[in-house]
Design a protein around this motif. Sequence first.
Motif, PDB file in Angstrom:
ATOM      1  N   GLU A   1       1.830  21.192  12.351  1.00  0.00           N
ATOM      2  CA  GLU A   1       3.192  21.519  11.919  1.00  0.00           C
ATOM      3  C   GLU A   1       4.043  20.252  11.915  1.00  0.00           C
ATOM      4  N   ALA A   2       4.877  20.113  10.907  1.00  0.00           N
ATOM      5  CA  ALA A   2       5.672  18.893  10.772  1.00  0.00           C
ATOM      6  C   ALA A   2       7.004  19.218  10.117  1.00  0.00           C
TER       7      ALA A   2
ATOM      8  N   LEU B   1       1.160  19.278   8.051  1.00  0.00           N
ATOM      9  CA  LEU B   1       0.610  18.000   7.610  1.00  0.00           C
ATOM     10  C   LEU B   1      -0.914  18.033   7.724  1.00  0.00           C
ATOM     11  N   ALA B   2      -1.594  17.531   6.684  1.00  0.00           N
ATOM     12  CA  ALA B   2      -3.066  17.467   6.708  1.00  0.00           C
ATOM     13  C   ALA B   2      -3.498  16.285   7.562  1.00  0.00           C
TER      14      ALA B   2
ATOM     15  N   HIS C   1       0.847  -1.180   0.000  1.00  0.00           N
ATOM     16  CA  HIS C   1       0.000   0.000   0.000  1.00  0.00           C
ATOM     17  C   HIS C   1       0.887   1.236   0.000  1.00  0.00           C
ATOM     18  N   VAL C   2       0.350   2.303  -0.581  1.00  0.00           N
ATOM     19  CA  VAL C   2       1.109   3.550  -0.671  1.00  0.00           C
ATOM     20  C   VAL C   2       0.440   4.563   0.253  1.00  0.00           C
ATOM     21  N   ASP C   3       1.189   5.064   1.223  1.00  0.00           N
ATOM     22  CA  ASP C   3       0.680   6.105   2.120  1.00  0.00           C
ATOM     23  C   ASP C   3       1.149   7.458   1.600  1.00  0.00           C
ATOM     24  N   LEU C   4       0.174   8.304   1.259  1.00  0.00           N
ATOM     25  CA  LEU C   4       0.535   9.640   0.783  1.00  0.00           C
ATOM     26  C   LEU C   4       0.243  10.640   1.900  1.00  0.00           C
ATOM     27  N   ALA C   5       1.291  11.204   2.466  1.00  0.00           N
ATOM     28  CA  ALA C   5       1.121  12.227   3.501  1.00  0.00           C
ATOM     29  C   ALA C   5       1.132  13.585   2.796  1.00  0.00           C
TER      30      ALA C   5
END
Lengths: 349, 167
Positions: A162-163, A146-147, A130-134
Amino acid sequence: MANIQTQMQQFHEAIKLKRFEENKTLREKRDIVLERLKSGLNKLFGSETPPSYEYFNQGSYEMGTGIKPLDSDYDIDVGLHFNISKEDYPDPVEIKKWVYDSLENHTKKVEIRRPCVTVFYQKEGEPIYHVDLAIYVNGNNDTMYLAKGHRESAKEHQIWEEADPHGLSDLIKNRFEDSEDAKQFRRTIRYLKRWKDIKFSSDGHAAPIGIGITVAAYEWFILKSSITDSFSSKKEYDDLEALGCFVRAMICRFQPKCVEGTWYDRLAVQLPVVPHSDLFEKMGDCQMTSFKEKLEKLSEAIQEAQEKVDPIEACKLLQEQFGDDFPIPSPSSTGKKRSPAIISSSSSA
Amino acid sequence: MNTPICLKSDGGKLEISLPALSQMLKFRQNRCWKSEAGGVLMGRYIRESLDVVIDDVTIPMRGDRRKRFNFFRDRDRHQRAINQAWQESDGTTHYLGEWHTHPEKVPIPSPSDRANWNRHLQQDIFSGDTLFFIIVGTESIGIWEGHLKNPIHILIGEFNYSHFNTR
Protein backbone atom coordinates in the motif's frame (compact mmCIF):
# COMPACT_ATOMS: atom_id res chain seq x y z
CA MET A 1 28.78 36.64 13.75
CA ALA A 2 29.37 36.70 10.03
CA ASN A 3 26.26 37.16 7.92
CA ILE A 4 26.59 34.74 5.01
CA GLN A 5 22.95 34.48 3.91
CA THR A 6 24.02 35.78 0.46
CA GLN A 7 26.51 32.93 0.06
CA MET A 8 23.96 30.38 1.33
CA GLN A 9 21.48 31.51 -1.31
CA GLN A 10 24.16 31.52 -4.02
CA PHE A 11 24.99 27.94 -3.05
CA HIS A 12 21.31 27.05 -3.28
CA GLU A 13 21.06 28.55 -6.78
CA ALA A 14 24.08 26.49 -7.83
CA ILE A 15 22.71 23.14 -6.63
CA LYS A 16 18.96 23.36 -7.11
CA LEU A 17 17.05 21.55 -9.79
CA LYS A 18 13.91 23.26 -10.88
CA ARG A 19 10.59 21.54 -10.54
CA PHE A 20 9.91 18.99 -13.23
CA GLU A 21 7.48 21.05 -15.22
CA GLU A 22 10.02 23.89 -15.42
CA ASN A 23 12.76 21.61 -16.68
CA LYS A 24 12.32 21.19 -20.42
CA THR A 25 15.10 18.65 -21.08
CA LEU A 26 14.04 16.21 -18.40
CA ARG A 27 10.39 16.62 -19.34
CA GLU A 28 11.20 15.74 -22.94
CA LYS A 29 13.10 12.62 -21.86
CA ARG A 30 10.16 11.56 -19.73
CA ASP A 31 7.75 12.07 -22.62
CA ILE A 32 9.89 9.94 -24.96
CA VAL A 33 9.74 7.05 -22.47
CA LEU A 34 5.98 7.49 -22.05
CA GLU A 35 5.42 7.47 -25.83
CA ARG A 36 7.50 4.35 -26.15
CA LEU A 37 5.56 2.70 -23.34
CA LYS A 38 2.26 3.48 -25.02
CA SER A 39 3.23 1.93 -28.36
CA GLY A 40 5.02 -0.96 -26.62
CA LEU A 41 1.93 -1.85 -24.57
CA ASN A 42 -0.27 -1.73 -27.67
CA LYS A 43 2.07 -4.09 -29.45
CA LEU A 44 2.30 -6.38 -26.44
CA PHE A 45 -1.47 -6.74 -26.09
CA GLY A 46 -1.99 -7.27 -29.87
CA SER A 47 -5.68 -7.29 -30.69
CA GLU A 48 -6.70 -6.66 -27.06
CA THR A 49 -6.79 -3.18 -25.54
CA PRO A 50 -4.12 -2.74 -22.88
CA PRO A 51 -5.34 -1.56 -19.45
CA SER A 52 -5.57 2.21 -19.19
CA TYR A 53 -3.19 4.12 -16.93
CA GLU A 54 -2.32 7.62 -15.84
CA TYR A 55 1.18 8.90 -15.22
CA PHE A 56 2.26 11.44 -12.63
CA ASN A 57 5.51 13.03 -11.51
CA GLN A 58 6.78 11.98 -8.14
CA GLY A 59 9.98 12.29 -6.15
CA SER A 60 12.13 15.29 -5.38
CA TYR A 61 11.40 17.28 -8.55
CA GLU A 62 7.74 17.14 -7.79
CA MET A 63 8.30 18.20 -4.17
CA GLY A 64 10.70 20.99 -5.13
CA THR A 65 13.60 19.44 -3.26
CA GLY A 66 15.70 18.19 -6.20
CA ILE A 67 19.41 18.92 -6.49
CA LYS A 68 21.84 18.56 -9.35
CA PRO A 69 23.65 15.23 -9.16
CA LEU A 70 27.45 15.33 -8.74
CA ASP A 71 28.00 12.69 -11.42
CA SER A 72 25.47 14.23 -13.86
CA ASP A 73 23.34 11.06 -13.72
CA TYR A 74 19.95 12.72 -13.45
CA ASP A 75 17.02 10.67 -12.30
CA ILE A 76 13.44 11.12 -13.35
CA ASP A 77 10.73 9.66 -11.12
CA VAL A 78 7.44 8.80 -12.77
CA GLY A 79 4.44 7.01 -11.27
CA LEU A 80 2.31 4.82 -13.54
CA HIS A 81 -1.13 4.21 -12.11
CA PHE A 82 -2.89 1.34 -13.91
CA ASN A 83 -6.64 1.29 -13.64
CA ILE A 84 -6.78 -2.33 -12.62
CA SER A 85 -7.35 -3.98 -9.28
CA LYS A 86 -4.71 -5.89 -7.38
CA GLU A 87 -7.37 -8.53 -6.72
CA ASP A 88 -7.45 -9.32 -10.44
CA TYR A 89 -3.67 -9.22 -10.80
CA PRO A 90 -2.18 -10.83 -7.71
CA ASP A 91 1.34 -10.99 -9.20
CA PRO A 92 3.00 -7.52 -9.16
CA VAL A 93 5.93 -8.74 -11.25
CA GLU A 94 3.53 -9.54 -14.11
CA ILE A 95 2.62 -5.84 -14.44
CA LYS A 96 6.27 -4.85 -14.16
CA LYS A 97 7.03 -7.23 -17.00
CA TRP A 98 4.46 -5.49 -19.22
CA VAL A 99 6.35 -2.27 -18.71
CA TYR A 100 9.72 -3.95 -19.09
CA ASP A 101 8.72 -5.76 -22.28
CA SER A 102 7.27 -2.57 -23.76
CA LEU A 103 10.47 -0.64 -23.15
CA GLU A 104 13.05 -3.35 -23.75
CA ASN A 105 15.50 -2.47 -26.53
CA HIS A 106 14.50 1.18 -26.20
CA THR A 107 17.91 1.78 -24.63
CA LYS A 108 20.87 -0.47 -23.90
CA LYS A 109 19.69 -1.16 -20.41
CA VAL A 110 16.22 -1.57 -18.91
CA GLU A 111 15.96 -3.25 -15.56
CA ILE A 112 13.23 -4.48 -13.23
CA ARG A 113 14.28 -3.30 -9.77
CA ARG A 114 12.58 -3.89 -6.45
CA PRO A 115 10.49 -0.69 -6.28
CA CYS A 116 10.36 0.21 -10.00
CA VAL A 117 11.34 -0.43 -13.62
CA THR A 118 14.36 1.65 -14.61
CA VAL A 119 15.33 2.83 -18.08
CA PHE A 120 18.99 3.87 -18.28
CA TYR A 121 20.32 6.32 -20.83
CA GLN A 122 23.98 6.57 -21.70
CA LYS A 123 26.12 8.90 -23.73
CA GLU A 124 29.55 7.68 -24.75
CA GLY A 125 29.34 4.93 -22.15
CA GLU A 126 28.57 7.34 -19.28
CA PRO A 127 25.13 7.34 -17.63
CA ILE A 128 23.42 10.67 -18.29
CA TYR A 129 20.04 10.02 -16.77
CA HIS A 130 17.64 7.27 -15.86
CA VAL A 131 13.87 7.08 -15.60
CA ASP A 132 12.38 5.23 -12.62
CA LEU A 133 8.87 4.03 -13.32
CA ALA A 134 7.01 3.11 -10.14
CA ILE A 135 3.96 0.99 -10.91
CA TYR A 136 0.72 1.35 -8.96
CA VAL A 137 -2.67 -0.35 -9.16
CA ASN A 138 -5.95 0.11 -7.31
CA GLY A 139 -6.92 -1.44 -4.05
CA ASN A 140 -10.33 -1.06 -2.44
CA ASN A 141 -11.68 2.40 -1.51
CA ASP A 142 -9.33 4.68 -3.46
CA THR A 143 -6.18 3.10 -2.07
CA MET A 144 -3.13 2.59 -4.25
CA TYR A 145 -0.67 -0.29 -4.20
CA LEU A 146 2.95 -0.26 -5.37
CA ALA A 147 4.39 -3.24 -7.28
CA LYS A 148 7.43 -4.50 -5.37
CA GLY A 149 9.93 -7.22 -6.19
CA HIS A 150 11.79 -8.38 -9.27
CA ARG A 151 11.69 -11.60 -11.24
CA GLU A 152 14.28 -13.38 -9.14
CA SER A 153 12.86 -12.25 -5.80
CA ALA A 154 11.49 -14.84 -3.43
CA LYS A 155 7.68 -14.97 -3.59
CA GLU A 156 7.34 -13.20 -0.22
CA HIS A 157 9.18 -10.20 -1.68
CA GLN A 158 6.93 -9.99 -4.74
CA ILE A 159 4.17 -8.01 -3.14
CA TRP A 160 1.65 -5.25 -3.58
CA GLU A 161 2.51 -2.65 -0.95
CA GLU A 162 0.00 0.00 0.00
CA ALA A 163 1.31 3.44 -0.89
CA ASP A 164 0.21 7.05 -1.07
CA PRO A 165 2.58 8.93 -3.38
CA HIS A 166 0.19 11.85 -3.89
CA GLY A 167 -0.43 12.15 -0.16
CA LEU A 168 3.33 12.31 0.47
CA SER A 169 3.95 14.99 -2.18
CA ASP A 170 1.06 17.04 -0.80
CA LEU A 171 2.33 16.86 2.78
CA ILE A 172 5.80 18.06 1.77
CA LYS A 173 4.50 20.74 -0.60
CA ASN A 174 2.00 22.10 1.92
CA ARG A 175 4.20 21.92 5.02
CA PHE A 176 4.44 25.72 5.20
CA GLU A 177 1.65 28.04 4.18
CA ASP A 178 3.82 31.10 3.58
CA SER A 179 5.69 30.72 0.30
CA GLU A 180 8.88 32.38 1.61
CA ASP A 181 8.88 30.10 4.66
CA ALA A 182 8.41 27.10 2.36
CA LYS A 183 11.44 28.23 0.38
CA GLN A 184 13.67 28.16 3.47
CA PHE A 185 12.33 24.67 4.24
CA ARG A 186 13.22 23.45 0.74
CA ARG A 187 16.60 25.22 0.73
CA THR A 188 17.52 23.48 3.98
CA ILE A 189 16.62 20.08 2.52
CA ARG A 190 18.70 20.80 -0.57
CA TYR A 191 21.74 21.93 1.48
CA LEU A 192 21.69 18.68 3.43
CA LYS A 193 21.17 16.54 0.34
CA ARG A 194 24.22 18.06 -1.34
CA TRP A 195 26.22 17.57 1.89
CA LYS A 196 25.15 13.92 1.76
CA ASP A 197 26.36 13.56 -1.85
CA ILE A 198 29.73 15.10 -0.91
CA LYS A 199 30.31 13.18 2.31
CA PHE A 200 28.98 9.68 1.57
CA SER A 201 29.80 7.01 -0.97
CA SER A 202 26.89 6.37 -3.34
CA ASP A 203 27.44 2.59 -3.08
CA GLY A 204 24.78 0.41 -1.49
CA HIS A 205 23.14 1.85 1.60
CA ALA A 206 26.09 3.88 2.90
CA ALA A 207 24.30 7.18 2.39
CA PRO A 208 21.02 8.29 3.97
CA ILE A 209 18.40 8.46 1.19
CA GLY A 210 17.13 11.81 0.01
CA ILE A 211 13.49 11.18 0.87
CA GLY A 212 14.62 10.28 4.41
CA ILE A 213 16.24 13.71 4.75
CA THR A 214 13.15 15.36 3.27
CA VAL A 215 10.77 13.64 5.70
CA ALA A 216 13.13 14.33 8.63
CA ALA A 217 12.88 18.02 7.69
CA TYR A 218 9.10 17.70 7.42
CA GLU A 219 9.09 16.48 11.03
CA TRP A 220 11.85 18.49 12.73
CA PHE A 221 12.79 21.55 10.68
CA ILE A 222 12.14 24.90 12.38
CA LEU A 223 12.02 28.19 10.47
CA LYS A 224 14.69 30.76 11.35
CA SER A 225 13.96 34.32 10.40
CA SER A 226 13.70 37.70 12.03
CA ILE A 227 11.52 40.66 11.20
CA THR A 228 13.80 43.47 10.11
CA ASP A 229 11.15 46.04 9.36
CA SER A 230 8.14 45.91 11.64
CA PHE A 231 6.19 48.27 9.37
CA SER A 232 6.27 46.05 6.28
CA SER A 233 6.91 42.91 8.43
CA LYS A 234 9.70 42.05 6.01
CA LYS A 235 11.48 38.91 7.13
CA GLU A 236 15.18 38.19 6.93
CA TYR A 237 15.94 34.49 6.75
CA ASP A 238 18.96 32.91 8.46
CA ASP A 239 19.55 29.66 6.56
CA LEU A 240 22.73 28.73 8.41
CA GLU A 241 20.95 28.94 11.76
CA ALA A 242 18.00 26.94 10.37
CA LEU A 243 20.34 24.27 9.00
CA GLY A 244 22.34 24.11 12.25
CA CYS A 245 19.15 23.68 14.31
CA PHE A 246 17.84 21.00 11.97
CA VAL A 247 21.13 19.07 12.10
CA ARG A 248 21.13 19.23 15.92
CA ALA A 249 17.50 18.11 15.97
CA MET A 250 18.43 15.05 13.93
CA ILE A 251 21.46 14.24 16.11
CA CYS A 252 19.43 14.29 19.30
CA ARG A 253 16.84 11.89 17.86
CA PHE A 254 19.27 9.01 17.42
CA GLN A 255 18.22 6.19 19.76
CA PRO A 256 20.50 3.52 21.20
CA LYS A 257 19.86 -0.03 20.06
CA CYS A 258 21.63 -3.17 21.22
CA VAL A 259 22.77 -5.66 18.56
CA GLU A 260 24.55 -8.78 19.86
CA GLY A 261 25.96 -7.02 22.87
CA THR A 262 27.07 -3.88 21.01
CA TRP A 263 25.17 -0.62 21.29
CA TYR A 264 24.47 1.39 18.17
CA ASP A 265 22.72 4.72 17.78
CA ARG A 266 20.08 4.68 15.09
CA LEU A 267 17.87 7.35 13.59
CA ALA A 268 14.42 6.27 12.48
CA VAL A 269 12.37 8.48 10.17
CA GLN A 270 8.89 7.21 9.61
CA LEU A 271 7.12 7.79 6.32
CA PRO A 272 4.15 10.06 7.20
CA VAL A 273 1.84 8.10 4.84
CA VAL A 274 1.23 4.38 4.33
CA PRO A 275 3.09 2.06 4.74
CA HIS A 276 4.66 4.23 7.54
CA SER A 277 7.97 2.43 7.14
CA ASP A 278 11.31 3.65 8.52
CA LEU A 279 13.06 5.37 5.63
CA PHE A 280 16.53 4.65 7.03
CA GLU A 281 15.90 1.00 7.90
CA LYS A 282 18.18 -0.29 5.12
CA MET A 283 21.24 1.47 6.53
CA GLY A 284 23.50 -0.89 8.46
CA ASP A 285 24.44 -0.22 12.08
CA CYS A 286 27.96 0.89 11.16
CA GLN A 287 26.62 3.05 8.36
CA MET A 288 24.28 4.64 10.90
CA THR A 289 27.20 5.30 13.26
CA SER A 290 29.09 6.98 10.45
CA PHE A 291 25.97 9.02 9.56
CA LYS A 292 25.77 10.31 13.13
CA GLU A 293 29.49 11.13 13.29
CA LYS A 294 29.27 13.05 10.05
CA LEU A 295 26.25 14.99 11.28
CA GLU A 296 28.18 15.88 14.44
CA LYS A 297 31.12 17.15 12.39
CA LEU A 298 28.73 19.19 10.28
CA SER A 299 27.11 20.65 13.37
CA GLU A 300 30.50 21.67 14.78
CA ALA A 301 31.54 23.25 11.48
CA ILE A 302 28.30 25.25 11.36
CA GLN A 303 28.77 26.51 14.92
CA GLU A 304 32.39 27.41 14.24
CA ALA A 305 31.38 29.24 11.06
CA GLN A 306 28.76 31.17 13.03
CA GLU A 307 31.42 32.33 15.50
CA LYS A 308 33.64 33.74 12.74
CA VAL A 309 33.66 37.48 12.21
CA ASP A 310 35.09 37.30 8.71
CA PRO A 311 32.55 35.88 6.21
CA ILE A 312 35.45 34.54 4.12
CA GLU A 313 36.65 32.35 6.98
CA ALA A 314 33.09 31.19 7.70
CA CYS A 315 32.58 30.19 4.06
CA LYS A 316 35.91 28.31 3.95
CA LEU A 317 34.71 26.11 6.82
CA LEU A 318 31.40 25.48 5.07
CA GLN A 319 33.02 24.68 1.74
CA GLU A 320 34.78 21.78 3.45
CA GLN A 321 31.35 20.38 4.31
CA PHE A 322 29.36 21.23 1.18
CA GLY A 323 31.95 21.00 -1.60
CA ASP A 324 33.16 23.42 -4.24
CA ASP A 325 29.72 24.73 -5.18
CA PHE A 326 29.72 26.59 -1.87
CA PRO A 327 31.09 30.04 -2.75
CA ILE A 328 33.86 31.89 -0.93
CA PRO A 329 33.44 35.63 -1.38
CA SER A 330 36.32 37.85 -2.47
CA PRO A 331 37.73 40.21 0.18
CA SER A 332 36.57 43.29 -1.70
CA SER A 333 32.99 42.00 -1.94
CA THR A 334 32.81 41.67 1.84
CA GLY A 335 34.23 45.10 2.76
CA LYS A 336 32.55 48.48 2.80
CA LYS A 337 33.86 51.05 0.35
CA ARG A 338 35.23 54.14 2.02
CA SER A 339 37.54 56.99 1.11
CA PRO A 340 41.32 56.64 1.51
CA ALA A 341 43.10 57.50 4.75
CA ILE A 342 45.96 59.87 5.37
CA ILE A 343 48.22 59.12 8.33
CA SER A 344 50.79 61.05 10.31
CA SER A 345 54.11 59.76 11.59
CA SER A 346 54.12 57.97 14.88
CA SER A 347 56.26 57.73 17.96
CA SER A 348 55.60 55.11 20.60
CA ALA A 349 57.38 53.91 23.70
CA MET B 1 44.35 28.08 15.93
CA ASN B 2 41.94 30.62 17.39
CA THR B 3 42.06 34.14 16.11
CA PRO B 4 41.47 36.91 18.66
CA ILE B 5 37.96 38.35 18.56
CA CYS B 6 37.03 41.42 20.64
CA LEU B 7 33.73 43.09 21.32
CA LYS B 8 33.78 46.73 20.23
CA SER B 9 31.99 49.49 22.12
CA ASP B 10 29.32 49.73 19.37
CA GLY B 11 28.39 46.03 19.78
CA GLY B 12 30.21 44.87 16.64
CA LYS B 13 33.24 42.61 16.72
CA LEU B 14 36.88 43.05 15.83
CA GLU B 15 38.82 40.05 14.57
CA ILE B 16 42.58 39.90 14.00
CA SER B 17 43.24 37.56 11.08
CA LEU B 18 45.89 34.88 11.31
CA PRO B 19 48.29 36.47 8.78
CA ALA B 20 48.12 39.85 10.56
CA LEU B 21 48.59 38.24 13.97
CA SER B 22 51.56 36.09 13.00
CA GLN B 23 53.21 39.05 11.29
CA MET B 24 53.05 41.07 14.55
CA LEU B 25 54.10 38.17 16.77
CA LYS B 26 57.34 37.78 14.79
CA PHE B 27 58.45 41.06 16.38
CA ARG B 28 57.73 40.05 19.98
CA GLN B 29 60.52 41.46 22.18
CA ASN B 30 61.14 38.19 23.96
CA ARG B 31 64.93 38.49 23.71
CA CYS B 32 66.94 41.30 25.28
CA TRP B 33 68.51 42.31 21.95
CA LYS B 34 65.19 42.74 20.18
CA SER B 35 64.18 46.34 19.65
CA GLU B 36 60.69 47.84 19.45
CA ALA B 37 58.76 47.41 16.24
CA GLY B 38 55.45 48.59 14.88
CA GLY B 39 53.33 49.51 11.90
CA VAL B 40 49.80 50.28 10.80
CA LEU B 41 46.71 48.03 10.88
CA MET B 42 44.75 47.50 7.67
CA GLY B 43 41.52 45.65 7.01
CA ARG B 44 37.84 45.62 6.19
CA TYR B 45 34.65 47.07 7.63
CA ILE B 46 32.43 44.05 6.96
CA ARG B 47 29.30 44.81 4.94
CA GLU B 48 25.87 44.53 6.52
CA SER B 49 27.44 44.48 9.97
CA LEU B 50 29.36 46.51 12.54
CA ASP B 51 32.24 44.04 12.37
CA VAL B 52 35.83 44.84 11.48
CA VAL B 53 38.57 42.44 10.37
CA ILE B 54 42.28 43.32 10.56
CA ASP B 55 43.63 41.54 7.47
CA ASP B 56 47.14 42.86 7.31
CA VAL B 57 49.73 45.00 9.08
CA THR B 58 52.78 46.89 7.91
CA ILE B 59 56.11 46.06 9.55
CA PRO B 60 59.14 48.28 10.24
CA MET B 61 60.41 49.84 7.04
CA ARG B 62 63.33 51.95 5.94
CA GLY B 63 63.08 55.36 7.56
CA ASP B 64 61.66 53.96 10.82
CA ARG B 65 63.87 54.15 13.93
CA ARG B 66 63.88 51.14 16.24
CA LYS B 67 65.24 51.18 19.83
CA ARG B 68 64.81 48.82 22.78
CA PHE B 69 62.33 51.19 24.44
CA ASN B 70 60.93 53.28 21.64
CA PHE B 71 59.92 53.17 18.01
CA PHE B 72 59.55 55.95 15.51
CA ARG B 73 57.47 55.23 12.43
CA ASP B 74 58.12 57.35 9.38
CA ARG B 75 55.03 58.47 7.51
CA ASP B 76 55.73 58.02 3.79
CA ARG B 77 56.39 54.34 3.26
CA HIS B 78 53.53 53.21 5.49
CA GLN B 79 51.23 55.70 3.75
CA ARG B 80 52.25 54.17 0.42
CA ALA B 81 51.36 50.69 1.71
CA ILE B 82 47.94 51.99 2.80
CA ASN B 83 47.33 53.62 -0.59
CA GLN B 84 48.33 50.48 -2.45
CA ALA B 85 46.10 48.21 -0.34
CA TRP B 86 43.19 50.63 -0.75
CA GLN B 87 43.60 50.76 -4.53
CA GLU B 88 44.11 47.05 -5.03
CA SER B 89 41.04 46.23 -2.95
CA ASP B 90 38.78 48.58 -4.88
CA GLY B 91 38.51 50.91 -1.90
CA THR B 92 37.62 48.24 0.67
CA THR B 93 40.90 47.81 2.60
CA HIS B 94 41.32 50.63 5.06
CA TYR B 95 43.70 52.06 7.60
CA LEU B 96 42.36 50.91 10.98
CA GLY B 97 44.98 51.98 13.52
CA GLU B 98 48.46 51.03 14.61
CA TRP B 99 50.50 48.47 16.51
CA HIS B 100 53.83 48.36 18.30
CA THR B 101 55.74 46.05 20.65
CA HIS B 102 56.67 46.36 24.32
CA PRO B 103 59.37 44.41 26.20
CA GLU B 104 56.93 43.50 29.02
CA LYS B 105 54.78 40.42 29.61
CA VAL B 106 51.41 42.12 29.76
CA PRO B 107 51.60 45.34 27.80
CA ILE B 108 50.40 48.61 29.34
CA PRO B 109 50.34 51.77 27.25
CA SER B 110 52.74 54.44 28.50
CA PRO B 111 51.56 58.07 28.80
CA SER B 112 53.46 58.85 25.61
CA ASP B 113 51.68 55.93 23.84
CA ARG B 114 48.33 57.40 24.84
CA ALA B 115 49.36 60.87 23.73
CA ASN B 116 50.52 59.42 20.42
CA TRP B 117 47.21 57.57 19.95
CA ASN B 118 45.28 60.75 20.62
CA ARG B 119 47.40 62.57 18.10
CA HIS B 120 46.46 59.94 15.50
CA LEU B 121 42.80 60.27 16.33
CA GLN B 122 43.01 64.03 15.89
CA GLN B 123 45.43 64.35 12.99
CA ASP B 124 44.93 61.29 10.77
CA ILE B 125 42.22 61.37 8.15
CA PHE B 126 40.28 58.11 8.25
CA SER B 127 36.76 56.81 7.74
CA GLY B 128 34.56 56.30 10.77
CA ASP B 129 35.32 57.70 14.19
CA THR B 130 37.38 54.96 15.83
CA LEU B 131 40.91 53.62 15.51
CA PHE B 132 42.36 50.49 17.07
CA PHE B 133 45.67 50.28 18.88
CA ILE B 134 47.53 47.07 19.53
CA ILE B 135 50.50 46.48 21.82
CA VAL B 136 52.35 43.19 21.42
CA GLY B 137 53.87 42.13 24.76
CA THR B 138 56.12 39.16 25.37
CA GLU B 139 53.35 36.93 26.72
CA SER B 140 50.14 38.62 25.67
CA ILE B 141 48.64 41.08 23.24
CA GLY B 142 46.41 44.03 24.18
CA ILE B 143 43.86 45.75 21.94
CA TRP B 144 42.49 49.23 22.63
CA GLU B 145 39.77 51.18 20.91
CA GLY B 146 40.15 54.94 20.56
CA HIS B 147 37.28 57.27 19.81
CA LEU B 148 37.51 60.60 18.03
CA LYS B 149 35.43 62.35 20.68
CA ASN B 150 36.75 60.55 23.75
CA PRO B 151 40.33 60.93 24.98
CA ILE B 152 40.12 57.68 26.97
CA HIS B 153 41.11 54.54 25.10
CA ILE B 154 39.20 51.42 26.08
CA LEU B 155 40.89 48.06 26.43
CA ILE B 156 38.66 45.73 24.37
CA GLY B 157 40.78 42.59 24.38
CA GLU B 158 43.75 40.97 26.04
CA PHE B 159 44.93 37.54 24.91
CA ASN B 160 47.67 35.38 26.32
CA TYR B 161 49.62 33.72 23.53
CA SER B 162 48.67 30.28 24.88
CA HIS B 163 45.11 31.14 23.76
CA PHE B 164 46.18 30.86 20.12
CA ASN B 165 47.67 27.40 20.41
CA THR B 166 44.70 25.59 21.88
CA ARG B 167 43.64 24.19 18.52
